[in-house]
Design a protein around this motif. Structure first.
Motif, PDB file in Angstrom:
ATOM      1  N   ALA A 166       0.846  -1.205   0.000  1.00 23.02           N
ATOM      2  CA  ALA A 166       0.000   0.000   0.000  1.00 23.02           C
ATOM      3  C   ALA A 166       0.877   1.249   0.000  1.00 23.02           C
ATOM      4  O   ALA A 166       0.571   2.236  -0.682  1.00 23.02           O
ATOM      5  N   ALA A 167       1.964   1.209   0.746  1.00 20.31           N
ATOM      6  CA  ALA A 167       2.864   2.367   0.814  1.00 20.31           C
ATOM      7  C   ALA A 167       3.534   2.618  -0.530  1.00 20.31           C
ATOM      8  O   ALA A 167       3.603   3.758  -1.005  1.00 20.31           O
ATOM      9  N   SER A 189       2.499   1.732  -3.531  1.00 14.51           N
ATOM     10  CA  SER A 189       1.578   2.274  -4.548  1.00 14.51           C
ATOM     11  C   SER A 189       1.222   3.716  -4.244  1.00 14.51           C
ATOM     12  O   SER A 189       0.799   4.435  -5.138  1.00 14.51           O
ATOM     13  N   SER A 190       1.366   4.134  -3.006  1.00 13.98           N
ATOM     14  CA  SER A 190       1.098   5.542  -2.671  1.00 13.98           C
ATOM     15  C   SER A 190       2.335   6.411  -2.866  1.00 13.98           C
ATOM     16  O   SER A 190       2.366   7.555  -2.413  1.00 13.98           O
ATOM     17  N   LYS A 191       3.360   5.836  -3.524  1.00 14.30           N
ATOM     18  CA  LYS A 191       4.602   6.562  -3.827  1.00 14.30           C
ATOM     19  C   LYS A 191       5.320   7.041  -2.559  1.00 14.30           C
ATOM     20  O   LYS A 191       5.920   8.117  -2.530  1.00 14.30           O
ATOM     21  N   LEU A 192       5.207   6.255  -1.519  1.00 18.60           N
ATOM     22  CA  LEU A 192       5.901   6.603  -0.276  1.00 18.60           C
ATOM     23  C   LEU A 192       7.115   5.701  -0.119  1.00 18.60           C
ATOM     24  O   LEU A 192       7.127   4.576  -0.618  1.00 18.60           O
ATOM     25  N   CYS A 249       9.370   3.245   2.070  1.00 20.75           N
ATOM     26  CA  CYS A 249       8.872   2.265   3.027  1.00 20.75           C
ATOM     27  C   CYS A 249       9.968   1.278   3.373  1.00 20.75           C
ATOM     28  O   CYS A 249      10.752   0.883   2.511  1.00 20.75           O
ATOM     29  N   ILE A 260      -3.019   7.002   3.236  1.00 22.41           N
ATOM     30  CA  ILE A 260      -3.222   5.994   2.187  1.00 22.41           C
ATOM     31  C   ILE A 260      -4.726   5.748   2.014  1.00 22.41           C
ATOM     32  O   ILE A 260      -5.442   5.521   2.987  1.00 22.41           O
ATOM     33  N   ALA A 261      -5.168   5.816   0.764  1.00 16.79           N
ATOM     34  CA  ALA A 261      -6.598   5.719   0.471  1.00 16.79           C
ATOM     35  C   ALA A 261      -7.109   4.291   0.657  1.00 16.79           C
ATOM     36  O   ALA A 261      -6.373   3.330   0.509  1.00 16.79           O
ATOM     37  N   THR A 273      -6.504   1.967  -2.190  1.00 17.17           N
ATOM     38  CA  THR A 273      -5.107   1.516  -2.270  1.00 17.17           C
ATOM     39  C   THR A 273      -4.890   0.322  -1.332  1.00 17.17           C
ATOM     40  O   THR A 273      -4.219  -0.641  -1.681  1.00 17.17           O
ATOM     41  N   TRP A 274      -5.467   0.422  -0.141  1.00 24.52           N
ATOM     42  CA  TRP A 274      -5.365  -0.706   0.798  1.00 24.52           C
ATOM     43  C   TRP A 274      -6.001  -1.957   0.183  1.00 24.52           C
ATOM     44  O   TRP A 274      -5.440  -3.052   0.255  1.00 24.52           O
TER      45      TRP A 274
END
Lengths: 584, 196
Positions: free
Chosen positions: B26-27, B29-32, B34, B161-162, B165-166
């Motif tokens: 999830a992180a 895909s959220s461009k974070l 990790c 995180i949306a 996305t989760w």
């Protein structure tokens, strides 16, 4: 492509993308996933070798043949492979050769916390140390280039927190690697004294070139902060340094052998004292001191376990004042939290064996594997455990030291994979030297502790293909053991009888306790057992099995149905017939 | 963005690793950035296990320090107590209210502490306790308890995180044959967590 990979997986992808042809290894935490991941790549030949020495020798052969080759092991595995390691330093390579060694500071899954960097130094082998998964990938690819450029094997050193941490990796285009030509070159590859003397000269020249490389290698970099302190670090410690001292100047070393001299001196010249942050031994620090740099390091830190950012902040607070520590939750209960040590699984075949060994009060020489957990209470059935295969040598030594009467009270216990790794040579010693010891092979048909790897006794390869299966009974007979018994450790009465007979026999004997690991696919699980309250006398014998599915309740022992796999061992044990296996 | 520190604690074999992989996916895909630090090997055999997940702008250490965790995702009550000192005061403690006796309790040498949830609350943790196994059971398989807990975590808006996305992360990680059950489990957890 961006993906979140374990350090170990990143090494595997790095090897694949460097065009590796051959990978050989023996599983060992925290290195196992490297070879497990490589096994998923069709373009790379991969195998589980019987032990690390054979794995390195296989990789050496592949390298001499002109291919790029990799083998991975845990730190203690490198001890087993140290023999070829020191001499392949002399021969050098043909195709690139990378040997990955995963140290385990803190001993999450190991019997010691040796520091493998000293192997690089004493064998004069280039050693790289990545700090995260991206570097695992990049350094692995680079290792093969450097191996060929400097004609040296390359050691890639990981530690648990790098090997078993996932972080973001950008994969690059795969290299199309063509096998190098194979040429017979006796002066280079035949290490008889005359040739080896000449090669030692080459090693020393290479060392000088590598030192030069280390001075300017981009893997060693200075990260400027605000000049409040100068810290040198490498591997995972670098991450802790960045966390603890965001404003410090940091020299991050990616090449840990050879260490640069000028780079360190230049960097240190800006500080009164150089802080060296490294786990385990003062490896970098000793080098700094040897070249006349004053350091602050191990005198304030520790040789034991892992570093933490908090420890760094606290120990160097006089140089780099730390901010206020955050307030943590502080929960207090009337009783303290009991520890939760690992335990043999519910349904584990070893439980039957350890129950009997504990009951007979034998001196048990243990070995490395899941069954080391037989040392935990309540069975507490192991007297000693040193290294892979050592149980057999130790039982033989004990028996020779204390004589026949004592020998009748001793056994060695080790797993099928461990027996093949390095137990067989000990058994030959017993036979050859007129020993009388009893060896129990706990044959659960898998390499268990490291997470189910195949081995020569399972008859299946790393790729899941069928192959010739080593017959443990025939193998023991072939080395001269005339008393080889095969039995089921869950048949408690029979197992006890066999152990008593074999320990009493004044000759070498092997008991193969056969029952598959309960976690293996296809192993039958039955409905949970239950306790008949009317028959139960609350004698608590079943609790002495140390099964995590049997718990103590006010009304007597009770079976946790969600955990019980219906193995029925407790039902066999109960003298009052109070435990019923529903499946039986 | 300051890193968000999540720790997943439980007993070896409870599915904590899968949960950490979902957080990681999830992180990413959220461009974070990790980092997830796992525990393998010896510690897994029914022992106490911890996984550290750090999500944010730029992450250095893969571990979470004492007092720095923003969220403690606990698969078992005693493990929640054991690791609670890692949670910052006021941090979120999501608890699967299950009891698994450790060997010293089974052997009768020590007792399982009572009043854990009260102690956690008094100690400064923000506790959300649910019977995740029972909820997972309703969805069709007790083993999806980890996904129920992930649903609760997602409902707290962690690291921005949306929800979608989760959900995609769960779909990407969970084996196909268990997907429907896990989707339901995630939804139930999300509803419980957001007080729906």
């Amino acid at each position: 492509m961006q993906c979140l990979l374990l350090g170990n997986e990143a090494v595997a992808f790095g090897a694949r993308d460097a065009g590796v042809t051959v990978a050989s290894a023996y599983p060992g935490t925290p290195s196992t996933e490297i070879t497990e991941t490589i096994a998923k790549f069709d373009e790379v030949y991969s195998e589980w070798a019987p032990n690390e020495k054979v794995a390195v020798e296989t990789a050496i052969g592949a390298s001499f043949a002109g291919a790029r080759a990799i083998c991975a092991m845990k730190h203690v595995g490198l001890n087993v492979a140290a023999d070829p390691l020191f001499t392949v330093s002399y021969t050098g390579v043909n195709g690139g050769l990378c040997i990955v060694v995963a140290d385990d500071p803190g001993m999450h899954s190991s019997q010691n916390e040796q520091d493998s960097r000293f192997y690089a130094r004493s064998a004069h082998i280039l050693m790289l140390e990545p700090s995260d998964s991206q570097e695992c990938y990049d350094f692995t690819r680079l290792a093969f280039e450097l191996s060929e450029r400097f004609d040296t094997p390359v050691l890639l050193r990981l530690t648990t927190r790098v090997a078993h941490a996932r972080s973001v990796v950008a994969l690059r285009e795969k290299e199309q690697y063509l096998l190098k030509d194979y040429k017979k070159d006796m002066a280079k590859y035949v290490m008889v004294p005359a040739n080896a003397i000449a090669r030692h000269v080459v090693v020393e020249k290479r060392d000088a070139l590598l030192r030069e490389y280390a001075e300017t290698a981009p893997l060693n970099r200075v990260e400027r902060g605000q000049g409040k302190a100068c810290v040198v670090s490498s591997g995972i410690s670098y991450q802790y340094v960045k966390e603890a001292f965001p404003d410090a100047d940091v020299l991050k070393l990616g090449v840990v052998y050879p260490l640069p001299e000028e780079l360190l001196k230049d960097f240190a010249a800006q500080a009164k004292k150089l802080i060296v942050a490294e786990e385990l031994e003062p490896y970098i620090e000793t080098h700094c001191r040897a070249i006349g740099i004053e350091t602050l390091g191990k005198a304030r830190l520790t040789l034991q376990g892992e570093l933490t950012p908090a420890m760094l902040r606290e120990r160097f607070a006089d140089i780099l004042p730390a901010g206020e520590a955050p307030q943590a939750v502080s929960a207090v209960t009337a009783e303290p939290a009991p520890p939760r040590p690992p335990a043999l699984c519910a349904g584990c075949p070893h439980r039957g064996a350890f129950y009997v060994l504990g009951k007979l009060k034998l001196h048990v020489m243990g070995d490395i594997g899941c069954y080391t957990l037989g040392a935990m209470p309540p069975s507490s059935a192991i007297d000693a455990c040193v290294c892979m295969g050592a149980s057999i040598g130790m039982v033989h030594g004990m028996d020779k030291a204390r004589g026949a009467q004592f020998a009748a009270k001793t056994v060695a216990v080790l797993g099928d994979s461990t027996f093949i790794h390095s137990g067989i040579t000990g058994l030959i010693d017993i036979v050859y030297n007129k020993g009388v010891s009893t060896v129990i092979i706990l044959d659960n048909s898998i390499t268990g502790m490291t997470g189910h790897q195949q081995n020569p006794a399972t008859g299946i390869t790393i790729k899941g293909e069928k192959t010739r299966q080593i017959d443990l009974k025939k193998l023991c007979e072939a080395v001269g053991v005339e008393r080889v018994r095969v039995c089921d450790p869950f048949d408690l009465k029979d197992f006890e009888k066999v152990v008593l007979e074999e320990t009493a026999a004044a000759e070498p004997s092997v008991i193969i306790a056969q029952r598959p690991c309960i976690l293996l696919k296809g192993v039958r699980r039955a409905a949970p057992c239950y306790i008949d309250r009317e028959k139960c006398k609350k004698c608590m014998s079943c609790l002495r099995l140390g099964c995590p599915a049997i718990v103590r309740k006010p009304e007597g022992p009770s079976i946790n149905e969600s955990m019980c796999v219906g193995c029925g061992l407790c039902a066999r044990l109960c003298a009052f017939g109070a435990i019923c296996g529903r499946g039986e | 963005m300051e890193p968000i520190n999540i720790m997943i604690v439980g007993v070896g074999g409870q599915g904590t690793l899968l949960a950490s992989r979902v957080i990681g996916a999830a992180a990413v895909s959220s461009k974070l950035d990790c980092k997830v630090s796992e525990v393998h090997g010896m510690s897994q055999r029914g022992g106490s296990v911890v996984t550290y997940c750090r999500v944010g702008g730029r992450i250095f250490s893969p571990l979470v320090e004492k007092g720095h965790a923003d969220v403690l995702l606990c698969f078992e009550r005693l493990e929640a107590l054991r690791w609670s000192g890692f949670l910052r005061r006021g941090g979120l403690l999501i608890l699967n209210d299950e009891r698994i006796d450790p060997m010293p309790v089974i052997a009768g040498a020590q007792s399982y502490p009572g009043g854990i949830i009260e102690a956690l609350q008094a100690g400064g943790a923000q506790v959300t306790a649910i019977d995740a196994a029972a909820i997972a059971d309703e969805c069709g398989d007790r083993r999806a308890a980890n996904t129920v807990l992930l649903g609760v975590l997602a409902s707290k808006g962690i690291a921005g995180i949306a929800r979608e996305t989760w959900e995609e992360a769960v779909c990407g990680i969970v084996p196909a044959k268990a997907l429907e059950i896990n989707k339901k489990a995630f939804q139930k957890g999300y509803e419980r967590g957001s007080g729906q």
